[in-house]
Design a protein around this motif. Structure first.
Motif, short mmCIF file in Angstrom:
data_model
loop_
_atom_site.label_atom_id
_atom_site.label_comp_id
_atom_site.label_asym_id
_atom_site.label_seq_id
_atom_site.Cartn_x
_atom_site.Cartn_y
_atom_site.Cartn_z
N ASN A 258 -54.36 66.12 43.76
CA ASN A 258 -53.06 66.72 44.06
C ASN A 258 -52.23 66.99 42.81
O ASN A 258 -51.02 67.21 42.90
N ASP A 259 -52.86 66.99 41.63
CA ASP A 259 -52.15 67.25 40.38
C ASP A 259 -52.20 68.71 39.99
O ASP A 259 -53.20 69.40 40.23
N PHE A 260 -51.12 69.19 39.35
CA PHE A 260 -51.10 70.54 38.78
C PHE A 260 -52.04 70.58 37.58
O PHE A 260 -52.36 69.56 36.98
N GLY A 261 -52.43 71.80 37.20
CA GLY A 261 -53.36 71.98 36.10
C GLY A 261 -52.90 71.37 34.79
O GLY A 261 -53.70 70.85 34.01
N LYS A 262 -51.60 71.39 34.52
CA LYS A 262 -51.08 70.85 33.26
C LYS A 262 -51.32 69.35 33.14
O LYS A 262 -51.38 68.81 32.03
N ASN A 263 -51.47 68.67 34.28
CA ASN A 263 -51.68 67.22 34.27
C ASN A 263 -53.16 66.84 34.19
O ASN A 263 -53.49 65.65 34.27
N LEU A 264 -54.03 67.82 34.05
CA LEU A 264 -55.45 67.54 33.87
C LEU A 264 -55.83 67.53 32.40
O LEU A 264 -56.95 67.15 32.06
N ARG A 265 -54.93 67.96 31.52
CA ARG A 265 -55.25 68.09 30.10
C ARG A 265 -55.80 66.79 29.52
O ARG A 265 -55.42 65.69 29.95
N SER A 266 -56.65 66.91 28.52
CA SER A 266 -57.26 65.73 27.91
C SER A 266 -56.23 64.76 27.35
O SER A 266 -56.46 63.55 27.33
N ALA A 267 -55.08 65.27 26.90
CA ALA A 267 -54.08 64.42 26.26
C ALA A 267 -53.05 63.86 27.23
O ALA A 267 -52.26 62.99 26.85
N TYR A 268 -53.05 64.32 28.48
CA TYR A 268 -51.99 63.93 29.41
C TYR A 268 -52.09 62.45 29.77
O TYR A 268 -53.17 61.94 30.08
N ARG A 269 -50.92 61.77 29.78
CA ARG A 269 -50.87 60.33 30.06
C ARG A 269 -50.05 60.08 31.31
O ARG A 269 -48.96 60.64 31.48
N ALA A 270 -50.55 59.22 32.18
CA ALA A 270 -49.81 58.80 33.37
C ALA A 270 -49.91 57.29 33.46
O ALA A 270 -50.82 56.67 32.88
N ALA A 271 -48.98 56.66 34.17
CA ALA A 271 -48.98 55.19 34.24
C ALA A 271 -48.24 54.72 35.48
O ALA A 271 -47.37 55.42 36.01
N MET A 272 -48.60 53.53 35.96
CA MET A 272 -47.86 52.88 37.03
C MET A 272 -48.12 51.38 36.95
O MET A 272 -49.05 50.93 36.28
N PRO A 273 -47.30 50.56 37.63
CA PRO A 273 -47.49 49.10 37.57
C PRO A 273 -48.88 48.69 38.02
O PRO A 273 -49.48 49.32 38.91
N GLN A 274 -49.40 47.62 37.43
CA GLN A 274 -50.78 47.22 37.70
C GLN A 274 -50.99 46.69 39.11
O GLN A 274 -52.13 46.60 39.57
N ASN A 275 -49.93 46.35 39.81
CA ASN A 275 -50.04 45.90 41.20
C ASN A 275 -49.88 47.04 42.20
O ASN A 275 -49.97 46.81 43.40
N ASN A 276 -49.63 48.25 41.71
CA ASN A 276 -49.46 49.40 42.60
C ASN A 276 -50.76 50.16 42.73
O ASN A 276 -51.64 50.10 41.88
N SER A 277 -50.87 50.91 43.81
CA SER A 277 -52.02 51.77 44.03
C SER A 277 -51.53 53.13 44.49
O SER A 277 -50.39 53.28 44.92
N ALA A 278 -52.41 54.11 44.41
CA ALA A 278 -52.06 55.46 44.87
C ALA A 278 -53.32 56.13 45.39
O ALA A 278 -54.43 55.83 44.93
N TYR A 279 -53.14 57.06 46.31
CA TYR A 279 -54.30 57.70 46.93
C TYR A 279 -54.92 58.79 46.07
O TYR A 279 -55.80 59.51 46.51
N ASN A 280 -54.47 58.87 44.81
CA ASN A 280 -55.12 59.79 43.88
C ASN A 280 -55.54 59.09 42.59
O ASN A 280 -55.75 59.72 41.57
N VAL A 281 -55.70 57.75 42.65
CA VAL A 281 -56.11 56.99 41.47
C VAL A 281 -57.27 56.06 41.81
O VAL A 281 -57.19 55.29 42.77
#
Length: 354
Positions: A258-281
């Motif tokens: 469900n990510d836009f193309g700009k968020n697929l780039r090799s350098a793109y960084r995403a983060a969330m708390p280690q106790n959280n989950s998401a249906y796209n991770v």
């Protein structure tokens, strides 16, 4: 007597061999990523870059990386559970926390006779990584980007911007160069299909390192806490970085369905708390080629991580409008993780579906 001594010596040698760490690839589903030096991050000229993508030189040791994201079948065989939002044996597992991911790595290591990599203490707030162990683990952020780039310095490993026929992502919005006063925005790849779900691993062609779905399908947990990059002076390389020793969010890379193309780039960084989950991770496994990188890395949850700051007696409300459903999914995920209420606006006269 001599024959007995010779037999005992050979037996001792056999026992030593059996107890020794084995650093060969676990199976043919792992690709050898030969170590080297690369430019991590993105140049200031790269469109849609973020300020946290500081370009710097990094050197990584060789490692094995799984060709595929961990599937639901593999996860269920080890844990007996399947937390995924979408279900299918060959679909990547998702909706797993970072802590669940490293516990899976340890359990898989024990099953396969490898030395578990992680020691988890203090309810998961402290995690120590034995860097010379031969067990399964998550890639570092540097290892992930190095493997994804496969020698490239462009936004993607291929000069051609990936489209919906190449990657599973929000196909309506491929990567494009920003519009300016002199030319229209360059849309090298035309909008395509948005599948709105994960697909079977190995559905598309791999990158030059033999890795499937390195972009899209699900984001992939990395070991590192999210923080500013450590950049060496005098253009020197940072060697085998592992991220901050303390933090509140863990990095994941590659973008999801469900990510836009700009968020697929090799350098793109995403983060969330280690106790959280998401249906796209989800996650992808790596393991060491040898024990040349030694020592341990201990990381700790920041003291205020996960704490909820009071904003008075009021309660936050998410108000959103969703044309195609993607914003709706994001809003519902935020509401699920935070406990906020949400309200969807409906247009009196809806936009065209074109």
């Amino acid at each position: 007597m001599k024959k007995l001594a010779s037999f005992l010596f050979r037996l001792l040698g056999l026992i030593t061999m059996l107890n020794a760490e084995t650093f060969s690839a676990p199976n043919s589903d792992f690709a050898l990523i030969n170590g080297g030096t690369f430019l991590m991050g993105s140049p200031k000229s790269e469109d849609w870059r973020s300020n946290d993508e500081i370009l710097h030189k990094v050197r990584v040791a060789s490692f094995y990386m799984a060709k595929f994201e961990v599937t639901q079948k593999e996860w269920r065989e080890i844990t007996g559970k399947n937390p995924s939002n979408f279900t299918g044996d060959k679909l990547p597992v998702e909706s797993v926390t970072w802590l669940e991911a490293i516990e899976f790595c340890n359990a898989l290591s024990r099953r396969d006779g490898r030395t578990p990599v992680y020691a988890i203490t203090d309810g998961g707030k402290t995690v120590t990584w034995n860097r010379s162990a031969n067990g399964y683990r998550l890639p570092t952020e540097a290892e992930w980007e190095y493997a994804a780039r496969a020698g490239s310095t462009t936004p993607f490993y291929s000069r051609k911007v990936p489209g919906a026929d190449d990657v599973n992502f929000y196909g309506h919005y491929p990567y494009q160069i920003e519009q300016n006063y002199f030319n229209d925005s360059v849309l090298e790849t035309r909008p395509g299909l948005y599948r709105a779900k994960t697909v079977d691993v190995e559905s598309f062609k791999p990158n030059p390192n033999g890795l499937y779905d390195i972009y899209g399908n699900v984001g992939e947990w990395c070991f590192d806490y999210y923080d500013e990059y450590v950049v060496a002076t005098d253009n020197a390389s940072v060697t085998n970085p592992t991220g901050a020793s303390e933090g509140s969010r863990r990095v994941y890379r590659g973008g999801g369905w469900n990510d836009f193309g700009k968020n697929l780039r090799s350098a793109y960084r995403a983060a969330m708390p280690q106790n959280n989950s998401a249906y796209n991770v989800g996650l992808r496994l790596v393991c060491n080629v040898d024990d040349s990188v030694k020592g341990t890395v201990t990381t700790r949850e920041a003291a205020n991580a996960g704490s909820k700051k009071s904003t008075g007696k009021g309660k936050a409300l998410i108000i959103f409008y969703s044309w195609s459903g993607n914003t709706r999914g994001v809003a519902h995920e935020i509401a699920r993780q935070t406990g906020f209420d949400s309200v969807e606006l409906e247009l009196v006269k809806p936009y065209s579906t074109d």
